[in-house]
Write a protein that holds these residues in place. Structure first.
Motif, PDB file in Angstrom:
ATOM      1  N   GLU A  48       0.757  -1.016   0.106  1.00 48.75           N
ATOM      2  CA  GLU A  48       0.107  -0.028  -0.091  1.00 48.75           C
ATOM      3  C   GLU A  48       0.966   1.152  -0.148  1.00 48.75           C
ATOM      4  OE1 GLU A  48      -3.520   0.148   2.452  1.00 48.75           O
ATOM      5  OE2 GLU A  48      -3.478  -2.222   2.495  1.00 48.75           O
ATOM      6  N   ALA A  49       1.993   1.258   0.538  1.00 50.23           N
ATOM      7  CA  ALA A  49       2.838   2.445   0.540  1.00 50.23           C
ATOM      8  C   ALA A  49       3.354   2.707  -0.733  1.00 50.23           C
ATOM      9  CB  ALA A  49       3.973   2.160   1.644  1.00 50.23           C
ATOM     10  N   ALA A  50       3.739   1.643  -1.384  1.00 48.73           N
ATOM     11  CA  ALA A  50       3.945   1.696  -2.878  1.00 48.73           C
ATOM     12  C   ALA A  50       3.065   2.345  -3.728  1.00 48.73           C
ATOM     13  CB  ALA A  50       4.703   0.211  -3.281  1.00 48.73           C
ATOM     14  N   GLU A  51       1.925   1.929  -3.399  1.00 52.12           N
ATOM     15  CA  GLU A  51       0.576   2.086  -4.209  1.00 52.12           C
ATOM     16  C   GLU A  51       0.505   3.834  -3.901  1.00 52.12           C
ATOM     17  OE1 GLU A  51      -3.112   0.047  -3.682  1.00 52.12           O
ATOM     18  OE2 GLU A  51      -1.622  -1.734  -3.532  1.00 52.12           O
ATOM     19  N   VAL A  52       0.815   4.196  -2.765  1.00 50.99           N
ATOM     20  CA  VAL A  52       0.694   5.795  -2.544  1.00 50.99           C
ATOM     21  C   VAL A  52       1.797   6.547  -3.415  1.00 50.99           C
ATOM     22  CG1 VAL A  52       0.897   7.504  -0.808  1.00 50.99           C
ATOM     23  CG2 VAL A  52      -0.433   5.447  -0.437  1.00 50.99           C
ATOM     24  N   LEU A  53       2.948   5.762  -3.312  1.00 53.43           N
ATOM     25  CA  LEU A  53       4.182   6.525  -4.077  1.00 53.43           C
ATOM     26  C   LEU A  53       3.708   6.520  -5.569  1.00 53.43           C
ATOM     27  CD1 LEU A  53       7.276   7.410  -4.439  1.00 53.43           C
ATOM     28  CD2 LEU A  53       7.736   4.960  -4.290  1.00 53.43           C
ATOM     29  N   ALA A  54       3.268   5.435  -5.838  1.00 47.50           N
ATOM     30  CA  ALA A  54       2.864   5.149  -7.539  1.00 47.50           C
ATOM     31  C   ALA A  54       1.763   6.262  -7.914  1.00 47.50           C
ATOM     32  CB  ALA A  54       2.356   3.777  -7.967  1.00 47.50           C
ATOM     33  N   GLY A  55       0.866   6.670  -7.147  1.00 48.53           N
ATOM     34  CA  GLY A  55      -0.208   7.330  -7.356  1.00 48.53           C
ATOM     35  C   GLY A  55       0.224   8.650  -7.479  1.00 48.53           C
ATOM     36  N   MET A  56       1.260   9.077  -6.423  1.00 51.98           N
ATOM     37  CA  MET A  56       1.669  10.611  -6.773  1.00 51.98           C
ATOM     38  C   MET A  56       2.682  10.692  -7.790  1.00 51.98           C
ATOM     39  SD  MET A  56       5.250  12.182  -6.281  1.00 51.98           S
ATOM     40  CE  MET A  56       5.994  11.191  -5.428  1.00 51.98           C
ATOM     41  N   GLN A  57       3.504   9.629  -8.415  1.00 49.82           N
ATOM     42  CA  GLN A  57       4.110   9.489  -9.620  1.00 49.82           C
ATOM     43  C   GLN A  57       3.325   9.781 -10.770  1.00 49.82           C
ATOM     44  OE1 GLN A  57       6.653   6.166  -8.527  1.00 49.82           O
ATOM     45  NE2 GLN A  57       8.299   7.490  -8.389  1.00 49.82           N
ATOM     46  N   ALA A  58       2.262   8.949 -10.831  1.00 52.24           N
ATOM     47  CA  ALA A  58       1.087   9.237 -11.855  1.00 52.24           C
ATOM     48  C   ALA A  58       0.806  10.397 -11.876  1.00 52.24           C
ATOM     49  CB  ALA A  58       0.181   8.125 -11.642  1.00 52.24           C
ATOM     50  N   TYR A  59       0.435  11.023 -10.834  1.00 52.00           N
ATOM     51  CA  TYR A  59       0.075  12.356 -10.991  1.00 52.00           C
ATOM     52  C   TYR A  59       1.087  13.466 -11.549  1.00 52.00           C
ATOM     53  CZ  TYR A  59      -1.863  17.057  -9.811  1.00 52.00           C
ATOM     54  OH  TYR A  59      -2.127  18.416  -9.848  1.00 52.00           O
ATOM     55  N   ILE A  60       2.220  13.356 -11.114  1.00 47.29           N
ATOM     56  CA  ILE A  60       2.984  14.235 -11.545  1.00 47.29           C
ATOM     57  C   ILE A  60       3.481  14.265 -12.969  1.00 47.29           C
ATOM     58  CG2 ILE A  60       3.667  14.981  -9.108  1.00 47.29           C
ATOM     59  CD1 ILE A  60       6.270  13.709  -9.466  1.00 47.29           C
ATOM     60  N   ALA A  61       3.493  12.853 -13.547  1.00 46.12           N
ATOM     61  CA  ALA A  61       3.840  12.656 -14.648  1.00 46.12           C
ATOM     62  C   ALA A  61       2.819  13.142 -15.572  1.00 46.12           C
ATOM     63  CB  ALA A  61       3.739  10.901 -14.919  1.00 46.12           C
ATOM     64  N   LYS A  62       1.757  13.588 -15.193  1.00 47.25           N
ATOM     65  CA  LYS A  62       0.775  14.306 -16.076  1.00 47.25           C
ATOM     66  C   LYS A  62       1.018  15.679 -16.355  1.00 47.25           C
ATOM     67  CE  LYS A  62      -2.762  12.273 -13.641  1.00 47.25           C
ATOM     68  NZ  LYS A  62      -4.162  12.016 -13.244  1.00 47.25           N
ATOM     69  N   ASP A  63       1.520  16.311 -15.055  1.00 47.53           N
ATOM     70  CA  ASP A  63       1.914  17.854 -15.229  1.00 47.53           C
ATOM     71  C   ASP A  63       3.060  18.154 -15.235  1.00 47.53           C
ATOM     72  OD1 ASP A  63       2.825  17.683 -12.674  1.00 47.53           O
ATOM     73  OD2 ASP A  63       1.192  19.111 -11.737  1.00 47.53           O
ATOM     74  N   GLY A  64       4.246  16.945 -15.053  1.00 45.38           N
ATOM     75  CA  GLY A  64       5.415  17.250 -15.351  1.00 45.38           C
ATOM     76  C   GLY A  64       6.216  18.094 -14.242  1.00 45.38           C
ATOM     77  N   GLU A  65       5.653  18.294 -13.428  1.00 50.59           N
ATOM     78  CA  GLU A  65       6.346  19.199 -12.074  1.00 50.59           C
ATOM     79  C   GLU A  65       7.059  18.279 -11.001  1.00 50.59           C
ATOM     80  OE1 GLU A  65       6.258  22.505 -11.751  1.00 50.59           O
ATOM     81  OE2 GLU A  65       7.301  22.491  -9.682  1.00 50.59           O
TER      82      GLU A  65
END
Lengths: 288, 505
Positions: free
Chosen positions: B152-169
């Motif tokens: 679950e911790a890794a899923e949270v990390l992946a969620g954040m990374q998926a979000y910032i992959a979209k805006d590039g920040e």
């Protein structure tokens, strides 16, 4: 990799300082020990299964002792002494004797505990309290130094606690010595230096208070708060012109900062200080 | 913890003291001729505009850094910490500049070993935005919680990374809100739940943590993980019956005590502050320091001085125990249970909320409750939830006492509160203790009140009927702090934004 950057008011000045620290101390002292019932319920449940468990008896005695039920605590500790090595009860028993103001027995218990566990800081803390309450301040200071020496990482609170203990009995010189030890060990930090300033003021030594506040100038970024504190100390030392100038600098600095309640209060303090100094009332100023 | 860089020239003692080993960086690039050496853990500490600490566990005894990946020039000899880790302080770096590094002092850095120094204090980053990632109670990535919360911790990390992959920040600042490594905060727990869960982030960003109740192992009276009630970091016990020792957290991290990364020196690693460009950050200690009245008073006095000396655009404070929460196990109205182990919730609220209100704090983030709860734009709420009144405590829409502003859309907050007459006296409090697990039912808190603290905002994304004032899903928070606007978003494990609010200035 995704996720990281890649290369590419109306109180005198002395009173204000004193009240500030007094208020902090009182607020701290008001924090109670809740939940005694829950703890006792849990320990009693465990004791039903293991009625001769020394550690459980000590735990329950500690709960009673902290809750002011000294007879019950004593009964548990006395029983605990028979259920295992008596020395393991000595510290808690010493605390109980201290609370009962039986300093001789308390000291004896702490010393026995230290013979077995010589590096146990809380025992030195209690020995210092016992010595202080018995009026033996030199010994109290020695124990406090032992207490701090044994801390892996002494924190500002340890020095403050020790200094406060000494100041409570008007041992200002020793309290300042303790704070200066902390400042030498931990670096120049405002928690200790500000308390030292309040003690210098309590001893009517504003010049030394000014010197101490000066050591905070850079780490507090010459902030309006620092400037106004300095202006008030200068006023107290009879250096009115300098005080007006520094208070004016604080006002100018505040004008460029977004308003917060604390900054609004500082602005008011600065205005009142300057007005008071211009009217010749240098020794008192209105503060928030 | 062995390096204490007290190198401020202005202080009376000019160089270093405590256990310090000052930076002794050497620009003789002929020393950078070693071999890159594997590490068990590798992370950055105290990254500032001019300095960084590289810290690792492994055989290497030196490191090199440089601005060109294949021409590392600055050599640093490591010092060894109490627990045998190595660390090197590099100073005299340039602000907002990319550096590569090698552990083992090779001339060439691996592709995944680089960092960017902070902008100068007070300056905006070149891209105009400081992005902060905050996770709370994230420490489920190890054996102790594998059965119930695996991945679950890794899923949270992946969620954040998926979000910032979209805006590039990219993320600039990484903060952990306590309970970073279940179940007892041991070195082994940290190895699994932190160093093996976020290895890439930790090589590129400095992690800034706070102390949770699980960092202190077992309780003394109640020998259960997370139930410690001591104020003494030397009374850490991981296994019942074992002798107390010092808490691993303070050995694992090397945190600023002397304002090394900005802020006012605190003299202790248990609480500290730092600056990143236009944002000032404070990490308080609600687990240990809050439990001793003298130490709490000292922390409060320090915080007042720290905030009084701060004129950053934004100020963010973290600590573990939330002043307001109706989490499954942690009700801020019911702090006396189990011997008072949750009393820090009340103590922090009573002692520090007035400081936050008066000294310009914008955001407070906590963990402890395993859910997401976000408050209105509050002022002067020091009592329990039954003392809350929207008219008195919340920012209002057009002054309407029946319409507390949500911070969303047209109800964005103003840092200078119109309701307060243009004064900066309000704070948004967020509980984000769902970075590694989320409670799906109430166990201790009254089920009727669970996730329904009245000072918290109703969450449209909640699936319960009626909707609650919280989200019972895993996720994390991203804060974007620009010059004139701050946006805080709750990101779920799918990278979707489930809550967002804005503060303008």
């Amino acid at each position: 990799m995704v996720g990281t950057r890649r290369p590419a008011g109306g109180v005198s000045l002395i009173s204000r300082w004193a009240l500030f620290w007094l208020a902090l101390g009182l607020a701290a002292a008001c924090l109670a020990h809740p939940g005694q019932h829950d703890q006792l319920t849990q320990i009693n449940r465990q004791l039903r299964d293991a009625p001769t468990d020394q550690a459980l008896l000590i735990q329950r005695g500690r709960v009673y002792s902290e809750g002011g039920q000294y007879e019950e605590a004593m009964a548990d500790y006395v029983r605990a002494r028979d259920m295992g090595p008596p020395v393991l009860v000595a510290f808690d028993l010493g605390v109980l004797y201290y609370r009962l103001a039986d300093y001789a027995r308390a000291t004896d218990c702490m010393n026995r505990y230290l013979e077995r566990f010589p590096n146990y800081p809380p025992a030195y803390d209690y020995l210092a309290r016992i010595a202080r309450d018995a009026g033996d301040y030199d010994r109290a200071i020695a124990y406090l130094e032992d207490y701090i020496r044994l801390q892996d990482r002494p924190s500002p609170g340890h020095y403050l606690s020790a200094a406060r203990m000494l100041a409570e009995t008007d041992r200002f010189t020793e309290a300042l010595f303790m704070l200066d030890q902390g400042l030498a060990t931990l670096g120049v930090i405002p928690q200790l230096q500000r308390y030292a300033i309040s003690l210098e003021l309590a001893r009517q030594r504003p010049d030394l208070a000014i010197a101490r506040l000066e050591t905070l100038r850079q780490i507090l970024r010459d902030s309006p708060q620092w400037q106004l504190d300095m202006a008030e100390l200068l006023a107290l030392a009879g250096r009115g012109e300098e005080a007006v100038a520094v208070a004016g600098a604080a006002q100018a600095g505040l004008a460029g900062l977004r308003p917060t309640p604390s900054r609004l209060a500082l602005q008011q303090r600065a205005a009142e200080l300057i007005e008071g100094l211009n009217q010749g009332a240098a020794m008192t100023t209105t503060i928030d | 913890m062995t390096i204490k860089m007290l190198c401020s020239a202005a202080l009376a003692v000019s160089a270093c003291f405590l256990l310090a080993a000052c930076s002794d960086n050497d620009n003789d690039d002929t020393k950078c001729k070693g071999d890159e050496t594997p590490t068990e853990r590798l992370f950055l500490q105290q990254l500032s505009d001019t300095s960084v600490i590289l810290k690792w566990r492994g055989e290497a005894t030196a490191a090199c850094i440089g601005t060109e990946q294949d021409k590392l020039k600055i050599f640093g000899e490591a010092t060894e910490t109490q627990s045998g880790d190595k660390e090197v302080l590099f100073t005299d770096l340039s602000p907002e500049t990319a550096y590569w590094y090698s552990i083992g002092a090779a001339k060439t850095a691996p592709d995944d070993q680089s960092f960017v120094t902070s902008p100068e204090v007070g300056a905006l980053p070149a891209d105009g935005n400081t992005r902060v990632w905050l996770i709370g109670d994230s420490g489920t990535g190890g054996d102790d919680e594998r059965e119930s919360h695996e991945g679950e911790a890794a899923e949270v990390l992946a969620g954040m990374q998926a979000y910032i992959a979209k805006d590039g920040e990219p993320v600039d600042v990484f903060m952990m809100l306590g309970d970073n490594a279940y179940s007892v905060g041991s070195d082994f727990n940290y190895q699994q739940a932190v160093f093996e869960t976020y290895p890439a982030l930790l090589k590129a960003l400095s992690v800034w943590p706070t102390i949770g109740n699980h960092e202190m192992g077992l309780g003394a009276t109640i020998p259960v993980a997370g139930f410690s009630q001591t104020a003494d970091p030397n009374s850490y016990v991981a296994v019942s019956g074992e002798a107390p020792s010092s808490m691993p957290y303070l050995d694992i991290f090397t945190l600023p005590t002397n304002g090394e990364a900005g802020g006012v020196p605190s003299g202790t690693e248990q609480y500290y502050s730092f600056d990143y460009g236009n944002v000032h950050f404070v990490s308080l200690d609600s687990q240990l320091t809050a439990r001793d009245p003298d130490q709490l008073a000292a922390m409060k006095a320090w915080l007042i001085d720290d905030l009084s000396s701060n004129d950053s655009d934004w100020t963010i404070v973290i600590f573990h125990h939330p002043p307001y929460s109706k989490g499954a196990n942690h009700d801020s109205d019911d702090t006396e249970k189990f011997g008072g182990f949750d009393m820090p919730q009340q103590w922090m609220r009573e002692a520090f909320v007035p400081v936050f209100d008066n000294y310009g704090v914008d955001l407070v983030y906590n963990g402890h409750s395993h859910s997401y709860e976000r408050s209105f734009y509050l002022t002067d709420l020091v009592g329990k939830s039954d003392t809350y009144s929207a008219a008195r405590n919340a920012e209002l829409v057009n002054g309407d006492p029946d319409r507390p502003a949500s911070g969303r859309g047209e109800e964005a907050y103003q840092q200078l509160s119109p309701t307060s007459g243009g004064v900066d006296d309000r704070v948004v409090y967020t509980v984000a203790g769902n970075g590694g697990k989320a409670d799906s039912s109430s166990s201790i808190t009254d089920p009727a009140q669970w996730l329904r603290h009245v000072a918290m905002i109703e969450q449209p994304a909640d699936t319960a009927v009626p909707k609650r004032r919280a989200l019972a899903v895993i996720g994390s928070v991203l804060v974007d702090a620009g010059e004139n606007r701050l946006v805080a978003s709750f990101i779920d494990a799918n990278g979707e934004v489930l809550d967002r609010f804005t503060i303008n200035r």
